[in-house]
Write a protein that holds these residues in place. Structure first.
Motif, PDB file in Angstrom:
ATOM      1  N   ARG A  89       0.840  -1.204   0.000  1.00  8.77           N
ATOM      2  CA  ARG A  89       0.000   0.000   0.000  1.00  8.77           C
ATOM      3  C   ARG A  89       0.872   1.250   0.000  1.00  8.77           C
ATOM      4  NH1 ARG A  89      -2.681   3.569   3.580  1.00  8.77           N
ATOM      5  NH2 ARG A  89      -4.863   3.985   2.982  1.00  8.77           N
ATOM      6  N   TYR A  90       0.462   2.218  -0.837  1.00 12.05           N
ATOM      7  CA  TYR A  90       1.146   3.518  -0.859  1.00 12.05           C
ATOM      8  C   TYR A  90       0.151   4.623  -1.176  1.00 12.05           C
ATOM      9  CZ  TYR A  90       4.071   7.445  -2.245  1.00 12.05           C
ATOM     10  OH  TYR A  90       4.634   8.694  -2.339  1.00 12.05           O
ATOM     11  N   PRO A  91      -0.144   5.514  -0.199  1.00  9.99           N
ATOM     12  CA  PRO A  91      -1.011   6.666  -0.477  1.00  9.99           C
ATOM     13  C   PRO A  91      -0.182   7.843  -0.977  1.00  9.99           C
ATOM     14  CG  PRO A  91      -0.587   6.508   1.871  1.00  9.99           C
ATOM     15  CD  PRO A  91       0.181   5.391   1.224  1.00  9.99           C
ATOM     16  N   PHE A  92      -0.614   8.474  -2.048  1.00  4.95           N
ATOM     17  CA  PHE A  92       0.103   9.639  -2.554  1.00  4.95           C
ATOM     18  C   PHE A  92      -0.013  10.787  -1.547  1.00  4.95           C
ATOM     19  CE2 PHE A  92       0.174   7.479  -6.559  1.00  4.95           C
ATOM     20  CZ  PHE A  92       1.301   7.982  -7.185  1.00  4.95           C
ATOM     21  N   PRO A  93       1.105  11.423  -1.198  1.00  6.27           N
ATOM     22  CA  PRO A  93       1.067  12.495  -0.193  1.00  6.27           C
ATOM     23  C   PRO A  93       0.657  13.848  -0.765  1.00  6.27           C
ATOM     24  CG  PRO A  93       3.326  12.078  -0.858  1.00  6.27           C
ATOM     25  CD  PRO A  93       2.480  11.072  -1.595  1.00  6.27           C
ATOM     26  N   TYR A  94       0.538  13.951  -2.068  1.00  8.74           N
ATOM     27  CA  TYR A  94       0.147  15.210  -2.693  1.00  8.74           C
ATOM     28  C   TYR A  94      -0.605  14.916  -3.977  1.00  8.74           C
ATOM     29  CZ  TYR A  94       4.363  14.123  -5.346  1.00  8.74           C
ATOM     30  OH  TYR A  94       5.299  13.489  -6.112  1.00  8.74           O
ATOM     31  N   LYS A  95      -1.216  15.954  -4.541  1.00 13.90           N
ATOM     32  CA  LYS A  95      -2.031  15.781  -5.733  1.00 13.90           C
ATOM     33  C   LYS A  95      -1.168  15.548  -6.972  1.00 13.90           C
ATOM     34  CE  LYS A  95      -6.025  18.519  -4.221  1.00 13.90           C
ATOM     35  NZ  LYS A  95      -6.907  19.679  -4.526  1.00 13.90           N
ATOM     36  N   LEU A  96      -1.579  14.585  -7.775  1.00 14.72           N
ATOM     37  CA  LEU A  96      -0.890  14.322  -9.036  1.00 14.72           C
ATOM     38  C   LEU A  96      -1.212  15.413 -10.042  1.00 14.72           C
ATOM     39  CD1 LEU A  96      -1.491  10.484  -9.325  1.00 14.72           C
ATOM     40  CD2 LEU A  96       0.636  11.625  -8.774  1.00 14.72           C
ATOM     41  N   ARG A  97      -0.229  15.787 -10.825  1.00 13.77           N
ATOM     42  CA  ARG A  97      -0.397  16.879 -11.780  1.00 13.77           C
ATOM     43  C   ARG A  97      -0.392  16.401 -13.223  1.00 13.77           C
ATOM     44  NH1 ARG A  97       3.817  21.453 -10.414  1.00 13.77           N
ATOM     45  NH2 ARG A  97       2.646  22.445 -12.096  1.00 13.77           N
ATOM     46  N   HIS A  98      -0.158  15.104 -13.433  1.00 18.02           N
ATOM     47  CA  HIS A  98      -0.132  14.575 -14.799  1.00 18.02           C
ATOM     48  C   HIS A  98      -1.335  13.679 -15.034  1.00 18.02           C
ATOM     49  CE1 HIS A  98       3.870  16.194 -15.391  1.00 18.02           C
ATOM     50  NE2 HIS A  98       4.238  15.642 -14.250  1.00 18.02           N
ATOM     51  N   GLU A  99      -1.666  13.489 -16.291  1.00 12.83           N
ATOM     52  CA  GLU A  99      -2.846  12.707 -16.647  1.00 12.83           C
ATOM     53  C   GLU A  99      -2.590  11.207 -16.616  1.00 12.83           C
ATOM     54  OE1 GLU A  99      -4.077  14.162 -20.424  1.00 12.83           O
ATOM     55  OE2 GLU A  99      -5.153  15.878 -19.579  1.00 12.83           O
ATOM     56  N   GLU A 100      -1.358  10.783 -16.456  1.00 16.94           N
ATOM     57  CA  GLU A 100      -1.045   9.361 -16.444  1.00 16.94           C
ATOM     58  C   GLU A 100       0.017   9.089 -15.392  1.00 16.94           C
ATOM     59  OE1 GLU A 100      -0.893   6.452 -20.066  1.00 16.94           O
ATOM     60  OE2 GLU A 100       1.132   7.211 -19.759  1.00 16.94           O
ATOM     61  N   CYS A 101      -0.090   7.947 -14.733  1.00 15.71           N
ATOM     62  CA  CYS A 101       0.876   7.553 -13.706  1.00 15.71           C
ATOM     63  C   CYS A 101       1.333   6.127 -13.994  1.00 15.71           C
ATOM     64  CB  CYS A 101       0.246   7.650 -12.315  1.00 15.71           C
ATOM     65  SG  CYS A 101       1.383   7.226 -10.973  1.00 15.71           S
ATOM     66  N   ALA A 102       2.641   5.923 -14.058  1.00 14.05           N
ATOM     67  CA  ALA A 102       3.215   4.600 -14.310  1.00 14.05           C
ATOM     68  C   ALA A 102       3.781   4.042 -13.008  1.00 14.05           C
ATOM     69  CB  ALA A 102       4.311   4.690 -15.374  1.00 14.05           C
ATOM     70  N   VAL A 103       3.481   2.778 -12.750  1.00  8.91           N
ATOM     71  CA  VAL A 103       3.879   2.132 -11.499  1.00  8.91           C
ATOM     72  C   VAL A 103       4.509   0.778 -11.820  1.00  8.91           C
ATOM     73  CG1 VAL A 103       3.107   1.395  -9.212  1.00  8.91           C
ATOM     74  CG2 VAL A 103       1.885   3.218 -10.405  1.00  8.91           C
ATOM     75  N   SER A 104       5.520   0.382 -11.053  1.00 14.29           N
ATOM     76  CA  SER A 104       6.065  -0.975 -11.169  1.00 14.29           C
ATOM     77  C   SER A 104       6.309  -1.530  -9.774  1.00 14.29           C
ATOM     78  CB  SER A 104       7.358  -0.985 -11.995  1.00 14.29           C
ATOM     79  OG  SER A 104       8.392  -0.318 -11.314  1.00 14.29           O
ATOM     80  N   LEU A 105       5.993  -2.792  -9.612  1.00 17.54           N
ATOM     81  CA  LEU A 105       6.157  -3.482  -8.331  1.00 17.54           C
ATOM     82  C   LEU A 105       7.042  -4.702  -8.552  1.00 17.54           C
ATOM     83  CD1 LEU A 105       5.294  -4.014  -5.332  1.00 17.54           C
ATOM     84  CD2 LEU A 105       3.423  -5.387  -6.281  1.00 17.54           C
ATOM     85  N   SER A 106       8.102  -4.822  -7.769  1.00 13.04           N
ATOM     86  CA  SER A 106       8.982  -5.986  -7.870  1.00 13.04           C
ATOM     87  C   SER A 106       9.006  -6.712  -6.529  1.00 13.04           C
ATOM     88  CB  SER A 106      10.399  -5.572  -8.290  1.00 13.04           C
ATOM     89  OG  SER A 106      10.993  -4.742  -7.309  1.00 13.04           O
ATOM     90  N   PHE A 107       9.170  -8.033  -6.595  1.00 11.59           N
ATOM     91  CA  PHE A 107       9.190  -8.849  -5.379  1.00 11.59           C
ATOM     92  C   PHE A 107       9.806 -10.206  -5.712  1.00 11.59           C
ATOM     93  CE2 PHE A 107       5.193  -9.404  -7.583  1.00 11.59           C
ATOM     94  CZ  PHE A 107       5.093 -10.778  -7.699  1.00 11.59           C
ATOM     95  N   GLN A 108      10.198 -10.937  -4.667  1.00  6.97           N
ATOM     96  CA  GLN A 108      10.709 -12.295  -4.820  1.00  6.97           C
ATOM     97  C   GLN A 108       9.809 -13.260  -4.057  1.00  6.97           C
ATOM     98  OE1 GLN A 108      14.831 -10.878  -3.600  1.00  6.97           O
ATOM     99  NE2 GLN A 108      15.357 -12.694  -4.809  1.00  6.97           N
ATOM    100  N   ARG A 109       9.541 -14.388  -4.656  1.00  2.76           N
ATOM    101  CA  ARG A 109       8.789 -15.431  -3.948  1.00  2.76           C
ATOM    102  C   ARG A 109       9.702 -16.210  -3.019  1.00  2.76           C
ATOM    103  NH1 ARG A 109       4.055 -17.521  -7.977  1.00  2.76           N
ATOM    104  NH2 ARG A 109       4.228 -15.912  -9.559  1.00  2.76           N
ATOM    105  N   ASP A 110      10.968 -16.239  -3.398  1.00  4.43           N
ATOM    106  CA  ASP A 110      11.972 -16.933  -2.597  1.00  4.43           C
ATOM    107  C   ASP A 110      13.295 -16.215  -2.784  1.00  4.43           C
ATOM    108  OD1 ASP A 110      14.243 -19.218  -2.467  1.00  4.43           O
ATOM    109  OD2 ASP A 110      12.573 -19.777  -1.151  1.00  4.43           O
ATOM    110  N   ALA A 111      14.112 -16.178  -1.753  1.00  5.80           N
ATOM    111  CA  ALA A 111      15.379 -15.446  -1.815  1.00  5.80           C
ATOM    112  C   ALA A 111      16.315 -16.006  -2.870  1.00  5.80           C
ATOM    113  CB  ALA A 111      16.056 -15.462  -0.448  1.00  5.80           C
ATOM    114  N   THR A 112      16.132 -17.239  -3.265  1.00  8.84           N
ATOM    115  CA  THR A 112      17.009 -17.849  -4.259  1.00  8.84           C
ATOM    116  C   THR A 112      16.517 -17.628  -5.684  1.00  8.84           C
ATOM    117  OG1 THR A 112      15.822 -19.964  -4.125  1.00  8.84           O
ATOM    118  CG2 THR A 112      17.671 -19.633  -2.596  1.00  8.84           C
ATOM    119  N   GLN A 113      15.319 -17.072  -5.831  1.00 11.57           N
ATOM    120  CA  GLN A 113      14.740 -16.870  -7.158  1.00 11.57           C
ATOM    121  C   GLN A 113      14.894 -15.420  -7.594  1.00 11.57           C
ATOM    122  OE1 GLN A 113      10.687 -18.197  -7.117  1.00 11.57           O
ATOM    123  NE2 GLN A 113      11.203 -20.333  -6.699  1.00 11.57           N
ATOM    124  N   PRO A 114      14.911 -15.182  -8.899  1.00 12.18           N
ATOM    125  CA  PRO A 114      15.001 -13.795  -9.383  1.00 12.18           C
ATOM    126  C   PRO A 114      13.743 -13.004  -9.053  1.00 12.18           C
ATOM    127  CG  PRO A 114      14.580 -15.288 -11.208  1.00 12.18           C
ATOM    128  CD  PRO A 114      14.852 -16.153 -10.016  1.00 12.18           C
TER     129      PRO A 114
END
Length: 435
Positions: free
Chosen positions: A390-415
């Motif tokens: 979860r991440y709430p934006f702390p201020y108002k967005l000024r652009h018409e589009e927002c790009a987001v990427s989320l990265s994570f590992q299922r296991d420490a040995t995996q990419p």
């Protein structure tokens, strides 16, 4: 007399009627005989055509509206804000063959594999001119981007690399040196160069002779001679390309990547907007334009390719697994519950980004990174109980589009696995009154 005057005024009011004309003349003569001087009749109202009447009505309505009802406030378009946090990786290639075997020679299958990995990663490939427009403050570019360049002007570029780049729709830049253009053998011809220019190819200068710009030639006996030679290597090569290709050549690649401050300053002074090196460094907004780093990709090693395509700890495009935002599990369920959803239009200018990972299975909490275009990595929270980022934006967005990427590992040995998506913001909605 009083009655006569009253009748006279009534008749004057009806003076435009033809049937009253004789009465009007008689009353006028009586008035003259009695010493009363009549006032001249007012000019007749012009008769308007139906079109003129419609225009007059609209003008009156507009005047009444302006006088009684204030016009609604029109929301102003958001001011342009330059995203200075973007990062660009410039790849440098040389020659291509059906098979590899040497550092400067890339096998065609390997090159296609690399381009496919970039395509799958969803990291945009942009032109060098886009990068320079961004550095001049004229436009924004993606948060992470790749530029593809090729040196020298080998025919293998047209035979093996160009078809792959055209298939993927990737723009690219070729750096040519004057003594190796259209001379036969394995050099690119003018026709081949012009063909590629029709499909996303930009042209840069690579000097006249491809000699080191720090090594004094035998003909340069004095410092003045040497400086004049450097100037001709930089200037003559650019003019040669501009005259033959009818373009404006604004980028230069140092032969062998060798240069010093004097060479760089000379290049900038004569009009080059960018000068690229062979130093394996990514380009940021404040990187000097005369020292743009490049990762030279070798045919016998993937090291530089992995370094070039690794952005801010997310891993290289060969080691990450990129998930599509609407991926589903074996049960047909949405694998990751994203909010705002991909391509959703939200009226909230301070949205809360959430990603539910419960259907993923096990997650290494320390591996979770949420990145937002323009902000970089943001301090998102992770709830292990619900497996929600979860991440709430702390201020108002000024652009018409927002790009987001989320990265994570299922296991420490995996990419790491990466999911990227975009959503849109209805900026006008925040100006509308609450219903």
């Amino acid at each position: 007399m009083r009655h006569l005057t009253l009748i006279f005024l009534v008749v004057l009011a009806l003076g435009a009627l033809p049937s009253c004309k004789r009465i009007e003349d008689k009353l006028r003569r009586l008035a003259e005989q009695s010493g009363v001087t009549p006032k001249p009749p007012p000019p007749a109202e012009p008769v308007l055509t139906p079109e003129e009447q419609a225009i007059e009505k609209k003008l009156q309505e507009s005047a009444l509206l302006a006088a009684g009802v204030p016009e609604p406030e029109v929301p102003k378009a958001p001011e342009f804000e330059l995203n200075k946090s973007a990062v660009v990786s410039i790849l440098g290639y040389h020659d291509f063959r059906d098979r590899g075997g040497s550092p400067m020679l890339i096998a065609a299958p390997k090159f296609r594999e690399q381009m496919q990995a970039i395509k799958d990663s969803k990291i945009p490939v942009i032109s060098l001119s886009d990068v320079m427009a961004w550095k001049k403050g004229e436009k924004n570019i993606p948060e992470e981007a790749i530029v593809i360049t090729m040196d020298d002007g080998w025919e293998g570029v047209h035979t093996f690399a160009y078809p792959v780049l055209r298939d993927f729709g990737f723009p690219f830049t070729i750096y040519l040196y004057k003594k190796y253009v259209n001379i036969g053998g394995r050099s690119l011809s003018w026709d081949q160069i012009k063909e590629m220019m029709q499909h996303g190819c930009e042209i840069g200068s690579h000097s006249v002779s491809h000699e080191s710009l720090k090594k004094r030639t035998k003909s340069a006996k004095t410092d003045a001679d040497f400086q004049q030679w450097i100037l001709s290597e930089l200037k003559d090569s650019r003019e040669f390309l501009e005259q033959n290709l009818k373009i404006k050549c604004t980028s230069f690649a140092y032969p062998f990547g060798i240069f010093d401050e004097a060479v760089m300053e000379t290049g900038l002074q004569i009009g080059y907007e960018s000068l690229v090196t062979v130093n394996g460094q990514k380009v940021t907004w404040d990187t000097p334009n005369g020292k743009l780093g490049r990762y030279i990709i070798h045919g016998d090693s993937d090291t530089n390719f992995k370094l070039a395509t690794s952005f801010r700890g997310r891993g290289d495009v060969g080691s990450n697994k990129f998930l599509v935002a609407d991926a589903k599990n074996d049960k047909g369920e949405q694998l990751i519950d994203l909010s705002p959803k991909p391509d959703e239009v939200t009226a909230h200018r301070m949205p809360v980004i959430t990603a539910g990972l419960k259907k993923i299975g096990t997650i290494v909490p320390a591996s979770i990174k949420l990145r937002v275009a323009g902000l970089g990595t943001v301090p998102a929270t992770y709830d292990p109980a619900t497996m929600t980022v979860r991440y709430p934006f702390p201020y108002k967005l000024r652009h018409e589009e927002c790009a987001v990427s989320l990265s994570f590992q299922r296991d420490a040995t995996q990419p790491a696995e990466v999911v990227s998506w975009r959503f849109k913001i209805d900026l006008k909605a925040s100006y509308l009154p609450v219903q």
